[in-house]
Scaffold this motif. Structure first.
Motif, PDB file in Angstrom:
ATOM      1  N   MET A  85      23.164  34.344 100.714  1.00 18.83           N
ATOM      2  CA  MET A  85      22.067  35.084 100.456  1.00 18.83           C
ATOM      3  C   MET A  85      21.496  32.475 100.705  1.00 18.83           C
ATOM      4  SD  MET A  85      20.170  35.745  96.904  1.00 18.83           S
ATOM      5  CE  MET A  85      20.517  37.259  97.314  1.00 18.83           C
ATOM      6  N   ALA A  86      20.682  32.402 100.277  1.00 15.83           N
ATOM      7  CA  ALA A  86      20.117  30.723 101.294  1.00 15.83           C
ATOM      8  C   ALA A  86      20.451  30.207  99.914  1.00 15.83           C
ATOM      9  CB  ALA A  86      18.907  30.721 101.848  1.00 15.83           C
ATOM     10  N   GLY A  87      20.832  28.845  99.206  1.00 12.58           N
ATOM     11  CA  GLY A  87      20.526  28.537  97.869  1.00 12.58           C
ATOM     12  C   GLY A  87      19.376  27.465  98.337  1.00 12.58           C
ATOM     13  N   GLU A  88      19.884  26.449  97.778  1.00 10.82           N
ATOM     14  CA  GLU A  88      19.127  25.244  97.014  1.00 10.82           C
ATOM     15  C   GLU A  88      19.250  23.911  98.092  1.00 10.82           C
ATOM     16  OE1 GLU A  88      16.827  24.762  93.608  1.00 10.82           O
ATOM     17  OE2 GLU A  88      16.828  26.914  93.301  1.00 10.82           O
ATOM     18  N   GLY A  89      20.489  23.677  98.136  1.00  4.43           N
ATOM     19  CA  GLY A  89      20.539  22.357  99.289  1.00  4.43           C
ATOM     20  C   GLY A  89      20.609  22.918 100.916  1.00  4.43           C
ATOM     21  N   PRO A  90      20.014  21.686 101.271  1.00  4.84           N
ATOM     22  CA  PRO A  90      19.297  21.832 102.870  1.00  4.84           C
ATOM     23  C   PRO A  90      20.740  22.066 103.527  1.00  4.84           C
ATOM     24  CG  PRO A  90      19.092  19.689 101.925  1.00  4.84           C
ATOM     25  CD  PRO A  90      19.187  20.659 100.778  1.00  4.84           C
ATOM     26  N   SER A  91      22.067  21.965 103.217  1.00  5.88           N
ATOM     27  CA  SER A  91      23.324  21.664 104.193  1.00  5.88           C
ATOM     28  C   SER A  91      24.266  22.769 103.607  1.00  5.88           C
ATOM     29  CB  SER A  91      23.502  19.990 104.555  1.00  5.88           C
ATOM     30  OG  SER A  91      24.276  19.906 103.048  1.00  5.88           O
ATOM     31  N   ASP A  92      23.742  23.296 102.616  1.00  7.30           N
ATOM     32  CA  ASP A  92      25.524  24.652 102.002  1.00  7.30           C
ATOM     33  C   ASP A  92      24.893  25.481 102.964  1.00  7.30           C
ATOM     34  OD1 ASP A  92      25.484  22.020 100.342  1.00  7.30           O
ATOM     35  OD2 ASP A  92      24.473  23.160  98.514  1.00  7.30           O
ATOM     36  N   GLY A  93      26.397  26.452 103.544  1.00  2.90           N
ATOM     37  CA  GLY A  93      26.485  27.055 103.769  1.00  2.90           C
ATOM     38  C   GLY A  93      27.235  28.206 103.605  1.00  2.90           C
ATOM     39  N   ILE A  94      28.045  28.954 104.105  1.00  3.72           N
ATOM     40  CA  ILE A  94      28.596  29.961 104.031  1.00  3.72           C
ATOM     41  C   ILE A  94      29.394  30.716 105.000  1.00  3.72           C
ATOM     42  CG2 ILE A  94      29.058  32.578 102.535  1.00  3.72           C
ATOM     43  CD1 ILE A  94      26.632  32.083 100.873  1.00  3.72           C
ATOM     44  N   ALA A  95      30.751  30.974 104.623  1.00  4.26           N
ATOM     45  CA  ALA A  95      31.279  31.234 106.682  1.00  4.26           C
ATOM     46  C   ALA A  95      31.971  32.329 105.997  1.00  4.26           C
ATOM     47  CB  ALA A  95      32.303  29.798 106.651  1.00  4.26           C
ATOM     48  N   LEU A  96      32.624  33.387 106.945  1.00  7.85           N
ATOM     49  CA  LEU A  96      32.580  34.486 106.841  1.00  7.85           C
ATOM     50  C   LEU A  96      33.994  34.393 108.199  1.00  7.85           C
ATOM     51  CD1 LEU A  96      31.122  37.206 106.066  1.00  7.85           C
ATOM     52  CD2 LEU A  96      32.286  36.317 104.890  1.00  7.85           C
ATOM     53  N   ASP A  97      35.307  34.601 107.665  1.00  6.45           N
ATOM     54  CA  ASP A  97      36.220  35.172 109.118  1.00  6.45           C
ATOM     55  C   ASP A  97      37.489  36.024 109.012  1.00  6.45           C
ATOM     56  OD1 ASP A  97      37.676  34.433 111.972  1.00  6.45           O
ATOM     57  OD2 ASP A  97      37.605  32.203 111.486  1.00  6.45           O
ATOM     58  N   ASP A  98      37.920  36.345 109.542  1.00  6.04           N
ATOM     59  CA  ASP A  98      39.005  37.792 110.269  1.00  6.04           C
ATOM     60  C   ASP A  98      39.231  38.573 109.118  1.00  6.04           C
ATOM     61  OD1 ASP A  98      40.225  36.175 112.344  1.00  6.04           O
ATOM     62  OD2 ASP A  98      41.203  34.867 110.507  1.00  6.04           O
ATOM     63  N   LEU A  99      37.779  39.245 109.699  1.00 11.06           N
ATOM     64  CA  LEU A  99      37.198  40.948 108.922  1.00 11.06           C
ATOM     65  C   LEU A  99      37.941  41.960 109.169  1.00 11.06           C
ATOM     66  CD1 LEU A  99      35.139  39.067 108.099  1.00 11.06           C
ATOM     67  CD2 LEU A  99      33.176  40.668 108.511  1.00 11.06           C
ATOM     68  N   THR A 100      39.239  42.733 108.124  1.00 13.73           N
ATOM     69  CA  THR A 100      40.103  43.294 108.726  1.00 13.73           C
ATOM     70  C   THR A 100      39.812  44.495 107.776  1.00 13.73           C
ATOM     71  OG1 THR A 100      41.347  41.403 109.402  1.00 13.73           O
ATOM     72  CG2 THR A 100      41.945  43.494 109.596  1.00 13.73           C
ATOM     73  N   PHE A 101      40.476  45.912 108.116  1.00  9.93           N
ATOM     74  CA  PHE A 101      39.905  47.207 107.115  1.00  9.93           C
ATOM     75  C   PHE A 101      41.128  47.360 107.395  1.00  9.93           C
ATOM     76  CE2 PHE A 101      35.237  47.206 109.078  1.00  9.93           C
ATOM     77  CZ  PHE A 101      34.887  47.407 108.017  1.00  9.93           C
ATOM     78  N   SER A 102      41.354  48.046 106.233  1.00  9.21           N
ATOM     79  CA  SER A 102      43.098  48.997 106.361  1.00  9.21           C
ATOM     80  C   SER A 102      43.649  49.422 107.386  1.00  9.21           C
ATOM     81  CB  SER A 102      43.049  49.906 105.508  1.00  9.21           C
ATOM     82  OG  SER A 102      42.999  49.270 104.346  1.00  9.21           O
ATOM     83  N   ARG A 103      44.378  49.885 108.010  1.00 12.42           N
ATOM     84  CA  ARG A 103      45.187  49.754 109.060  1.00 12.42           C
ATOM     85  C   ARG A 103      44.345  51.556 109.543  1.00 12.42           C
ATOM     86  NH1 ARG A 103      49.472  47.903 111.877  1.00 12.42           N
ATOM     87  NH2 ARG A 103      49.736  46.534 110.195  1.00 12.42           N
ATOM     88  N   GLU A 104      45.124  52.198 108.205  1.00 11.16           N
ATOM     89  CA  GLU A 104      43.796  53.790 108.115  1.00 11.16           C
ATOM     90  C   GLU A 104      42.922  53.916 108.801  1.00 11.16           C
ATOM     91  OE1 GLU A 104      47.169  52.696 104.520  1.00 11.16           O
ATOM     92  OE2 GLU A 104      44.869  51.816 105.094  1.00 11.16           O
ATOM     93  N   CYS A 105      42.415  53.029 108.958  1.00 13.39           N
ATOM     94  CA  CYS A 105      41.052  53.872 109.060  1.00 13.39           C
ATOM     95  C   CYS A 105      40.817  53.196 110.466  1.00 13.39           C
ATOM     96  CB  CYS A 105      39.623  52.375 108.192  1.00 13.39           C
ATOM     97  SG  CYS A 105      39.130  53.119 106.844  1.00 13.39           S
TER      98      CYS A 105
END
Length: 166
Positions: free
Chosen positions: A146-166
């Motif tokens: 969700m966007a905030g109020e800062g014009p240069s602020d951001g959110i990053a995601l990396d290495d999304l992993t599900f349990s080996r069982e799935c």
């Protein structure tokens, strides 16, 4: 497992949101509060996904990305203790928005697994979230930035992993 080095690995942009997650490297022109490296390679040339508040998004507007559908018919993916999604996030900036993680069934029932708001620090952080059992419905995991109020602020995601069982 998705490290975003080549593509979105089957994760899909939601159609009913306000803007999109983007594949980025830290070696691209830096605009504000982005990570110095990705999490996977710890290199500026490594990839991650990113949203950034800008003059084009209003505070509160959302970008959503969802996992491939995980089948409950897979006997090993019947949600039980220990079945989780593990991921790394970077949320840095004075006016950062929110990161909300949902578990969504194929009937579109959503359960919030995590809700983070505000500056979380200028480094990658690891989170492991247990997936809950809602009967025999197949499900997805959804990341909402969700966007905030800062014009240069951001959110990053990396290495999304599900349990080996799935």
């Amino acid at each position: 497992h998705c490290n975003f080095e080549f593509d979105f690995c089957g994760w899909n942009q939601d159609e009913n949101d306000d803007f999109d997650w983007h594949l980025r490297t830290s070696s691209m022109k830096k605009l504000g509060t982005e990570p110095a490296t990705d999490h996977t390679l710890q290199e500026p040339s490594g990839h991650y996904i990113f949203i950034k508040s800008s003059f084009f998004q209003l505070p509160g507007q959302k970008a959503r990305i969802s996992s491939p559908i995980l089948s409950r018919k897979n006997k090993n993916c019947k949600v039980r203790e220990g079945v989780v999604i593990i991921f790394y996030y970077h949320m840095y900036g004075a006016h950062i928005g929110s990161l909300i993680v949902y578990q969504r069934t194929t009937l579109k029932h959503e359960k919030i697994l995590l809700n983070l708001t505000g500056n979380q620090g200028n480094f990658w952080q690891r989170k492991a979230l247990p997936l809950s059992g809602d009967g025999d419905e197949d499900f997805q995991v959804v990341f909402e930035g969700m966007a905030g109020e800062g014009p240069s602020d951001g959110i990053a995601l990396d290495d999304l992993t599900f349990s080996r069982e799935c």
